[in-house]
Structure formats: C-alpha cells, structure tokens
Design a protein around this motif. Structure first.
Motif, PDB file in Angstrom:
ATOM      1  N   ALA A   1       2.366   9.355  -5.982  1.00  0.00           N
ATOM      2  CA  ALA A   1       2.986  10.659  -5.727  1.00  0.00           C
ATOM      3  C   ALA A   1       4.008  10.994  -6.804  1.00  0.00           C
ATOM      4  O   ALA A   1       4.025  12.113  -7.334  1.00  0.00           O
ATOM      5  CB  ALA A   1       3.643  10.657  -4.345  1.00  0.00           C
ATOM      6  N   VAL A   2       4.834  10.026  -7.146  1.00  0.00           N
ATOM      7  CA  VAL A   2       5.854  10.256  -8.178  1.00  0.00           C
ATOM      8  C   VAL A   2       5.191  10.400  -9.551  1.00  0.00           C
ATOM      9  O   VAL A   2       5.494  11.329 -10.309  1.00  0.00           O
ATOM     10  CB  VAL A   2       6.900   9.120  -8.191  1.00  0.00           C
ATOM     11  CG1 VAL A   2       7.828   9.243  -9.386  1.00  0.00           C
ATOM     12  CG2 VAL A   2       7.690   9.110  -6.881  1.00  0.00           C
ATOM     13  N   TRP A   3       4.276   9.483  -9.878  1.00  0.00           N
ATOM     14  CA  TRP A   3       3.632   9.454 -11.192  1.00  0.00           C
ATOM     15  C   TRP A   3       2.932  10.776 -11.495  1.00  0.00           C
ATOM     16  O   TRP A   3       3.127  11.371 -12.549  1.00  0.00           O
ATOM     17  CB  TRP A   3       2.619   8.306 -11.237  1.00  0.00           C
ATOM     18  CG  TRP A   3       2.065   8.029 -12.592  1.00  0.00           C
ATOM     19  CD1 TRP A   3       0.936   8.568 -13.142  1.00  0.00           C
ATOM     20  CD2 TRP A   3       2.611   7.157 -13.574  1.00  0.00           C
ATOM     21  NE1 TRP A   3       0.731   8.069 -14.401  1.00  0.00           N
ATOM     22  CE2 TRP A   3       1.751   7.195 -14.688  1.00  0.00           C
ATOM     23  CE3 TRP A   3       3.734   6.331 -13.609  1.00  0.00           C
ATOM     24  CZ2 TRP A   3       1.986   6.448 -15.827  1.00  0.00           C
ATOM     25  CZ3 TRP A   3       3.962   5.584 -14.740  1.00  0.00           C
ATOM     26  CH2 TRP A   3       3.101   5.646 -15.841  1.00  0.00           C
ATOM     27  N   TYR A   4       2.104  11.206 -10.547  1.00  0.00           N
ATOM     28  CA  TYR A   4       1.339  12.419 -10.798  1.00  0.00           C
ATOM     29  C   TYR A   4       2.171  13.673 -10.585  1.00  0.00           C
ATOM     30  O   TYR A   4       1.785  14.749 -11.040  1.00  0.00           O
ATOM     31  CB  TYR A   4       0.037  12.414 -10.002  1.00  0.00           C
ATOM     32  CG  TYR A   4      -0.920  11.401 -10.580  1.00  0.00           C
ATOM     33  CD1 TYR A   4      -1.576  11.652 -11.774  1.00  0.00           C
ATOM     34  CD2 TYR A   4      -1.119  10.163  -9.970  1.00  0.00           C
ATOM     35  CE1 TYR A   4      -2.426  10.710 -12.345  1.00  0.00           C
ATOM     36  CE2 TYR A   4      -1.973   9.225 -10.520  1.00  0.00           C
ATOM     37  CZ  TYR A   4      -2.613   9.505 -11.710  1.00  0.00           C
ATOM     38  OH  TYR A   4      -3.446   8.572 -12.279  1.00  0.00           O
TER      39      TYR A   4
ATOM     40  N   ALA B   1       0.836  -1.200   0.000  1.00  0.00           N
ATOM     41  CA  ALA B   1       0.000   0.000   0.000  1.00  0.00           C
ATOM     42  C   ALA B   1       0.873   1.255   0.000  1.00  0.00           C
ATOM     43  O   ALA B   1       0.596   2.218  -0.723  1.00  0.00           O
ATOM     44  CB  ALA B   1      -0.932  -0.006   1.208  1.00  0.00           C
ATOM     45  N   ILE B   2       1.940   1.237   0.776  1.00  0.00           N
ATOM     46  CA  ILE B   2       2.871   2.377   0.797  1.00  0.00           C
ATOM     47  C   ILE B   2       3.526   2.542  -0.569  1.00  0.00           C
ATOM     48  O   ILE B   2       3.653   3.660  -1.077  1.00  0.00           O
ATOM     49  CB  ILE B   2       3.923   2.193   1.917  1.00  0.00           C
ATOM     50  CG1 ILE B   2       3.243   2.319   3.286  1.00  0.00           C
ATOM     51  CG2 ILE B   2       5.063   3.201   1.774  1.00  0.00           C
ATOM     52  CD1 ILE B   2       4.107   1.888   4.458  1.00  0.00           C
ATOM     53  N   ALA B   3       3.910   1.421  -1.188  1.00  0.00           N
ATOM     54  CA  ALA B   3       4.524   1.486  -2.525  1.00  0.00           C
ATOM     55  C   ALA B   3       3.532   2.039  -3.549  1.00  0.00           C
ATOM     56  O   ALA B   3       3.903   2.855  -4.401  1.00  0.00           O
ATOM     57  CB  ALA B   3       5.005   0.096  -2.955  1.00  0.00           C
ATOM     58  N   GLY B   4       2.277   1.623  -3.474  1.00  0.00           N
ATOM     59  CA  GLY B   4       1.264   2.142  -4.385  1.00  0.00           C
ATOM     60  C   GLY B   4       1.041   3.635  -4.189  1.00  0.00           C
ATOM     61  O   GLY B   4       0.927   4.391  -5.165  1.00  0.00           O
ATOM     62  N   PHE B   5       0.999   4.063  -2.945  1.00  0.00           N
ATOM     63  CA  PHE B   5       0.818   5.474  -2.623  1.00  0.00           C
ATOM     64  C   PHE B   5       2.004   6.295  -3.140  1.00  0.00           C
ATOM     65  O   PHE B   5       1.828   7.346  -3.762  1.00  0.00           O
ATOM     66  CB  PHE B   5       0.674   5.627  -1.103  1.00  0.00           C
ATOM     67  CG  PHE B   5       0.202   6.969  -0.654  1.00  0.00           C
ATOM     68  CD1 PHE B   5      -1.144   7.287  -0.660  1.00  0.00           C
ATOM     69  CD2 PHE B   5       1.100   7.910  -0.190  1.00  0.00           C
ATOM     70  CE1 PHE B   5      -1.594   8.520  -0.221  1.00  0.00           C
ATOM     71  CE2 PHE B   5       0.668   9.152   0.241  1.00  0.00           C
ATOM     72  CZ  PHE B   5      -0.687   9.463   0.233  1.00  0.00           C
TER      73      PHE B   5
ATOM     74  N   ALA C   1      -7.083   8.309   0.227  1.00  0.00           N
ATOM     75  CA  ALA C   1      -6.253   7.731  -0.836  1.00  0.00           C
ATOM     76  C   ALA C   1      -5.429   6.562  -0.302  1.00  0.00           C
ATOM     77  O   ALA C   1      -5.321   5.521  -0.964  1.00  0.00           O
ATOM     78  CB  ALA C   1      -5.342   8.796  -1.439  1.00  0.00           C
ATOM     79  N   PHE C   2      -4.870   6.706   0.887  1.00  0.00           N
ATOM     80  CA  PHE C   2      -4.082   5.606   1.446  1.00  0.00           C
ATOM     81  C   PHE C   2      -4.977   4.421   1.806  1.00  0.00           C
ATOM     82  O   PHE C   2      -4.603   3.264   1.566  1.00  0.00           O
ATOM     83  CB  PHE C   2      -3.264   6.048   2.657  1.00  0.00           C
ATOM     84  CG  PHE C   2      -2.357   4.960   3.144  1.00  0.00           C
ATOM     85  CD1 PHE C   2      -1.219   4.636   2.427  1.00  0.00           C
ATOM     86  CD2 PHE C   2      -2.666   4.221   4.270  1.00  0.00           C
ATOM     87  CE1 PHE C   2      -0.388   3.595   2.842  1.00  0.00           C
ATOM     88  CE2 PHE C   2      -1.853   3.194   4.692  1.00  0.00           C
ATOM     89  CZ  PHE C   2      -0.707   2.881   3.979  1.00  0.00           C
TER      90      PHE C   2
END
Length: 133
Positions: free
Chosen positions: A24-27, A16-20, A55-56
């Motif tokens: 953040a990086v992607w957007y 979940a932290i990796a997805g979050f 979101a988290f």
C-alpha cells in the motif's frame, strides 16, 4: 512433526499484514511512475474489495513460504530473516521479472518498481518471521 504445524501462525499473519501494508505504501509512493511504465491510467485500475481479498490471500501464501524457508534454515533472528527475505525478493522475484521483461519487452521501470517492492516486503516479512519465534 511436519513443517506446517511448526509455523508460528500469529507471526505468519503479522508478516502477511506487513507485506500488504508495504504494498500500500510502496505503490502509493510509486503510483505515477508505475502506471506510466505499465501504460495504465487511474481509470484502468480496478479497486474492488475482491481484489484486495485476493491480494491479502496471496500475501499469506508468501508469508507461509518465507516462514517455511526460515524454519528449514534454522534462522532465529530478525536480521537474518530480513536478509533472507530481501535475498529471496531480489534473487527470485526481481530476477524472474527481469528475465520475463527481457523477452516481453516490458518497461524496465516495472522490473525495478515491482522487484524492489518484493525485496522490501519480503525483508519486512522475513524480519517478523525470523525474529518472532
């Protein structure tokens, strides 16, 4: 034993932290084209703490779902988990976004930006969940 009790909850949290973090990086990288495609300005975006909490929480739900699929399929490697995650992101999320966009007249750049984000985030999540048994 039920599926939920079989999950590695530390791996789910890490996923979940990796997805979050991926979001953040992607957007951060695609902020300008994403806002243009969505017809939004910086002023239109709300960035409250509550939004990030939600979101988290949604990332946790997605991580639990991917972990369940991994458990049901018997995946035990990071590579197989990453491939499954990328496949789910492309085959379900991106395809669904493209389907909706075709009827809604949504800018196709949103499908690419949002769909490829899902595929990338799910690949990272699947790698963690597949490899961390």
């Amino acid at each position: 034993m039920d599926l939920i009790s079989q999950l590695n909850w530390l791996a789910v949290l890490a996923a979940a932290i990796a997805g979050f973090a991926t979001g953040a990086v992607w957007y951060g990288v695609f902020a300008k084209p994403w806002m243009e495609a969505a017809g939004l300005s910086q002023e239109d975006l709300t960035q409250s703490a509550a939004l990030y909490v939600v979101a988290f929480a949604l990332q946790v739900i997605m991580a639990v779902t991917i972990a369940g699929v991994i458990a049901l399929t018997g995946i035990t490697s990071w590579l197989a988990g990453a491939l499954l995650g990328a496949g789910l992101g492309l085959g379900l999320v991106t395809a669904n976004k493209a389907l909706n966009a075709s009827f809604q007249g949504t800018d196709k750049r949103l499908v690419l930006i949002d769909g490829l984000h899902a595929a990338t985030a799910f690949a990272f999540m699947g790698a963690i969940l597949g490899g961390w048994q």
